[in-house]
Design an enzyme around this catalytic site. Structure first.
Site, PDB file in Angstrom:
ATOM      1  N   GLU A  93       7.989 -20.816   6.178  1.00 19.46           N
ATOM      2  CA  GLU A  93       6.820 -20.336   7.021  1.00 19.46           C
ATOM      3  C   GLU A  93       6.480 -21.333   8.172  1.00 19.46           C
ATOM      4  O   GLU A  93       6.081 -22.594   7.890  1.00 19.46           O
ATOM      5  CB  GLU A  93       5.897 -19.732   6.408  1.00 19.46           C
ATOM      6  CG  GLU A  93       4.463 -19.394   7.332  1.00 19.46           C
ATOM      7  CD  GLU A  93       4.767 -18.384   8.357  1.00 19.46           C
ATOM      8  OE1 GLU A  93       5.046 -17.427   7.840  1.00 19.46           O
ATOM      9  OE2 GLU A  93       4.367 -18.603   9.437  1.00 19.46           O
ATOM     10  N   VAL A 106      12.601 -23.771  11.474  1.00 21.26           N
ATOM     11  CA  VAL A 106      13.922 -23.937  11.166  1.00 21.26           C
ATOM     12  C   VAL A 106      14.648 -24.298  12.441  1.00 21.26           C
ATOM     13  O   VAL A 106      14.438 -23.861  13.353  1.00 21.26           O
ATOM     14  CB  VAL A 106      14.275 -22.440  10.612  1.00 21.26           C
ATOM     15  CG1 VAL A 106      15.885 -22.264  10.489  1.00 21.26           C
ATOM     16  CG2 VAL A 106      13.827 -21.733   9.247  1.00 21.26           C
ATOM     17  N   ALA A 124      12.777 -12.473   8.720  1.00 21.77           N
ATOM     18  CA  ALA A 124      11.628 -11.615   8.694  1.00 21.77           C
ATOM     19  C   ALA A 124      10.499 -12.438   9.600  1.00 21.77           C
ATOM     20  O   ALA A 124       9.548 -12.833   9.054  1.00 21.77           O
ATOM     21  CB  ALA A 124      11.085 -11.507   7.402  1.00 21.77           C
ATOM     22  N   HIS A 180     -16.778   5.894 -13.717  1.00 22.04           N
ATOM     23  CA  HIS A 180     -16.502   4.477 -14.699  1.00 22.04           C
ATOM     24  C   HIS A 180     -15.823   5.008 -15.945  1.00 22.04           C
ATOM     25  O   HIS A 180     -16.012   6.164 -16.451  1.00 22.04           O
ATOM     26  CB  HIS A 180     -17.879   4.074 -15.439  1.00 22.04           C
ATOM     27  CG  HIS A 180     -17.667   3.068 -16.420  1.00 22.04           C
ATOM     28  ND1 HIS A 180     -17.353   1.907 -16.240  1.00 22.04           N
ATOM     29  CD2 HIS A 180     -17.557   3.104 -17.786  1.00 22.04           C
ATOM     30  CE1 HIS A 180     -17.026   1.062 -17.461  1.00 22.04           C
ATOM     31  NE2 HIS A 180     -17.471   1.885 -18.496  1.00 22.04           N
TER      32      HIS A 180
HETATM   33  P1  NAD Z   1       4.781 -10.798  10.388  1.00 24.43           P
HETATM   34  O1  NAD Z   1       4.375 -10.908  11.764  1.00 24.43           O
HETATM   35  O2  NAD Z   1       3.926 -10.192   9.227  1.00 24.43           O
HETATM   36  O3  NAD Z   1       5.305 -12.067   9.717  1.00 24.43           O
HETATM   37  C1  NAD Z   1       6.330 -12.903  10.338  1.00 24.43           C
HETATM   38  C2  NAD Z   1       5.995 -14.310   9.918  1.00 24.43           C
HETATM   39  O4  NAD Z   1       7.181 -15.208  10.423  1.00 24.43           O
HETATM   40  C3  NAD Z   1       4.742 -14.929  10.580  1.00 24.43           C
HETATM   41  O5  NAD Z   1       3.976 -15.546   9.631  1.00 24.43           O
HETATM   42  C4  NAD Z   1       5.306 -16.327  11.424  1.00 24.43           C
HETATM   43  O6  NAD Z   1       4.576 -17.225  11.534  1.00 24.43           O
HETATM   44  C5  NAD Z   1       6.632 -16.187  11.077  1.00 24.43           C
HETATM   45  N1  NAD Z   1       7.576 -16.925  11.750  1.00 24.43           N
HETATM   46  C6  NAD Z   1       7.724 -16.469  12.999  1.00 24.43           C
HETATM   47  N2  NAD Z   1       8.732 -17.241  13.510  1.00 24.43           N
HETATM   48  C7  NAD Z   1       9.144 -18.160  12.748  1.00 24.43           C
HETATM   49  C8  NAD Z   1      10.145 -19.368  12.420  1.00 24.43           C
HETATM   50  N3  NAD Z   1      11.123 -19.358  13.622  1.00 24.43           N
HETATM   51  N4  NAD Z   1      10.271 -19.974  11.354  1.00 24.43           N
HETATM   52  C9  NAD Z   1       9.568 -19.465  10.271  1.00 24.43           C
HETATM   53  N5  NAD Z   1       8.653 -18.569  10.407  1.00 24.43           N
HETATM   54  C10 NAD Z   1       8.540 -17.908  11.546  1.00 24.43           C
HETATM   55  O7  NAD Z   1       5.962  -9.880  10.766  1.00 24.43           O
HETATM   56  P2  NAD Z   1       7.347  -9.286   9.512  1.00 24.43           P
HETATM   57  O8  NAD Z   1       6.713  -9.471   8.269  1.00 24.43           O
HETATM   58  O9  NAD Z   1       8.495  -9.549  10.080  1.00 24.43           O
HETATM   59  O10 NAD Z   1       6.762  -7.709  10.018  1.00 24.43           O
HETATM   60  C11 NAD Z   1       7.072  -7.200  11.182  1.00 24.43           C
HETATM   61  C12 NAD Z   1       6.207  -5.922  11.141  1.00 24.43           C
HETATM   62  O11 NAD Z   1       6.183  -4.960  10.482  1.00 24.43           O
HETATM   63  C13 NAD Z   1       4.569  -6.611  11.171  1.00 24.43           C
HETATM   64  O12 NAD Z   1       3.806  -6.056  12.507  1.00 24.43           O
HETATM   65  C14 NAD Z   1       4.270  -5.746  10.115  1.00 24.43           C
HETATM   66  O13 NAD Z   1       2.767  -5.294  10.416  1.00 24.43           O
HETATM   67  C15 NAD Z   1       5.108  -4.473  10.054  1.00 24.43           C
HETATM   68  N6  NAD Z   1       5.216  -4.259   8.607  1.00 24.43           N
HETATM   69  C16 NAD Z   1       4.024  -3.762   7.912  1.00 24.43           C
HETATM   70  C17 NAD Z   1       4.374  -3.532   6.552  1.00 24.43           C
HETATM   71  C18 NAD Z   1       3.081  -2.993   5.851  1.00 24.43           C
HETATM   72  O14 NAD Z   1       2.078  -2.643   6.505  1.00 24.43           O
HETATM   73  N7  NAD Z   1       3.025  -3.166   4.554  1.00 24.43           N
HETATM   74  C19 NAD Z   1       5.389  -3.868   5.773  1.00 24.43           C
HETATM   75  C20 NAD Z   1       6.515  -4.460   6.643  1.00 24.43           C
HETATM   76  C21 NAD Z   1       6.350  -4.475   8.009  1.00 24.43           C
END
Ligand code: NAD
Length: 479
Positions: A212, A246, A277, A453
């Site tokens: 991350e 990365v 992701a 409850h």
């Molecule tokens: P996210 O924004 O939740 O997380 C992406 C993460 O990647 C962030 O923490 C960011 O800091 C990190 N990141 C970015 N560039 C990076 C790099 N070069 N190296 C390392 N880390 C890096 O996005 P996501 O998990 O890809 O999800 C995408 C979208 O899909 C989101 O907007 C999310 O709301 C939606 N989604 C929602 C759900 C849910 O509601 N449960 C589930 C899946 C996806």
């Protein structure tokens, strides 16, 4: 006469919901969508149904059952023989769930008289849309009274980690691995990274490393909840490395080498599969002919006002392609909001401050409204109430006692400002908080409502009572 009253471009949760509501209001509606199932047939439902929310939840639920059978049934006095994974069957079930739901949307379209046009739509002018059929053949222009743009979003790519669909995959690829990777790397410890990391860890991946870039884990979550989540996920075997940038990847025949840097220097990580992701971006490229001059913002999202009106008359935009959180339920509500403006003259904007967010890990995380750190930063005076699931009778009976509920209320008039849950069925528990906040409720309102409850919802009740330091089942009164 125009071909249609409304053409919706995009058949995901935002677009298909808009189309159904338009049709219910008597509007002649078509929905253009190009999605193909693996067998090539058209499918409605977009990313959410086909390659996102639904298949991931099917795998999260199946993998959690597998984990429960292996690790927790014995504790309940339930003896089973050897528990084995049939990944092929699990994937087939996931596909069947997806198929039932996407076919269900097609049935709803037919019942409402909505035409599904299989192909790619492009805005030509406020009342004209081009349809390029998915089966090939000449593009044709269609006329309509209104256009609703709902093209959704797509994964952001990383130059240093190009997706090859084999060793390096995006979220879609990670929902369809044919075997359990022994060592799994994930770039991005956000929603997708955590959900997919959980699935494969439960199914037997020995190493799951999440790289991350940010120093803060889940910065959008309330800090207390994020802290608890980090502790619990780490204990489950998710190796979350913060501040990891990365710098490159090398893909071999059997493994991927990931190079990254953090505060302590440069490192290499070898994994069998790598999931990228790192977020999603609005899928707006080519959505409108340049001469339309449709205004996009700096993120490439279609610029809209609070009623989802774009810069062009009669052209609306909703869902992941516009501002606000990229969440299916937010897009669907915007779809209803726009359909009702067009078909019934109702102008009720969607309240983006009351959209619940959920992360479907185990335990689940859900919240609505402001975090404590945001209230501090804004200088808002607040009071806090918390209640741990360990003190809930139902959570004890379930054997799921990790987590807590946290309620934030105004110090001035007790209005609810935010509710945060990490714990069993947080995704369902949060609905009560959304309702209370939507009605302008206070922590006292939640505290005075009778909760059955023994239920998990009593934890919300007691957290609200704890704002006034009067939770019943807490002897160490915490704030
Ligand atoms: P996210 O924004 O939740 O997380 C992406 C993460 O990647 C962030 O923490 C960011 O800091 C990190 N990141 C970015 N560039 C990076 C790099 N070069 N190296 C390392 N880390 C890096 O996005 P996501 O998990 O890809 O999800 C995408 C979208 O899909 C989101 O907007 C999310 O709301 C939606 N989604 C929602 C759900 C849910 O509601 N449960 C589930 C899946 C996806």
């Amino acid at each position: 006469m125009a071909d249609y009253d409304v053409i919706v471009i995009g058949g995901g949760p935002a677009g298909y919901t808009a189309a159904i509501r338009c049709a219910q209001l008597g509007l002649r509606t078509a929905c253009i969508d190009r999605w193909r199932r693996p067998d090539g047939a058209p499918a409605l439902g977009g990313t959410c149904l086909n390659a996102g929310c639904i298949p991931s939840k099917a795998l999260l639920d199946s993998s959690e059952l597998y984990r429960l059978a292996r690790e927790e049934l014995a504790e309940h006095g339930v003896k089973v023989g050897e528990v084995r994974l049939d990944l092929r069957r699990m994937m087939a079930r996931k596909e069947a769930v997806v198929r039932r739901l996407t076919d269900g949307i097609a049935t709803l379209f037919a019942a409402n008289g909505i035409e599904h046009l299989h192909g790619t739509g492009r805005l030509l002018s406020p009342r004209r849309v081009e349809l390029a059929p998915a089966e090939g053949g000449e593009a044709r222009a269609l006329s309509c009274g209104h256009v609703i743009l709902a093209p959704g979003s797509e994964p952001i790519e990383l130059e240093v980690a190009p997706v090859d669909g084999e060793r390096v995959v995006d979220s879609s690829g990670a929902l369809a691995f044919a075997s359990v990777p022994r060592r799994l790397g994930i770039i991005g410890a956000g929603v997708i990274g955590l959900e997919l990391g959980s699935v494969w860890r439960r199914l037997g991946s020995e190493e799951v490393v999440l790289l991350e870039a940010q120093e803060t884990f889940l910065p959008a979550c309330d800090h207390r909840i994020a802290q608890e989540a980090f502790r619990l996920f780490t204990a489950q075997g998710l190796d979350i490395r913060l501040g990891a940038r990365v710098t490159g990847t090398r893909t071999g025949r059997r493994q991927v080498t990931v190079r990254y840097e953090d505060g302590t220097g440069a490192h290499e990580l070898r994994v069998d599969r790598l999931i990228v992701a790192v977020g999603r971006r609005p899928a707006t490229e080519g959505i409108a002919a340049p001469e339309c001059e449709l205004v996009l913002d700096e993120r490439g999202a279609v610029h809209v006002d609070e009623l989802c009106r774009t810069s062009l008359p009669g052209v609306w935009a909703i869902g992941d392609a516009v501002r606000g959180p990229m969440l299916a339920h937010k897009g669907a509500e915007e779809g209803i909001c726009v359909a009702e403006q067009i078909g019934a003259g109702r102008t009720e904007p969607v309240d983006l401050g009351r959209v619940p967010a959920v992360i479907y890990t185990h335990p689940e995380i859900a919240w609505v409204g402001a975090t404590e750190q945001a209230l501090k930063a804004e200088g808002v005076a607040y009071r806090v109430g918390t209640f741990p699931f360990a003190a809930s009778g139902r959570a004890q009976a379930l054997g799921q006692t990790a987590g807590l509920v946290k309620v934030l209320a105004s110090a001035e008039d007790d209005t609810l400002l935010g509710v945060h849950v990490i714990g069993p069925w947080a995704s369902e528990l949060i609905a009560e908080a959304v309702l209370a906040m939507e009605f302008g409720g206070s922590s006292e309102d939640l505290a005075r409502i009778v909760h059955a409850h023994p239920t998990l919802s009593e934890a919300v009740h007691e957290a609200a009572m704890s704002v006034e330091r009067r939770a019943i089942h807490l002897f160490a009164r915490r704030g």
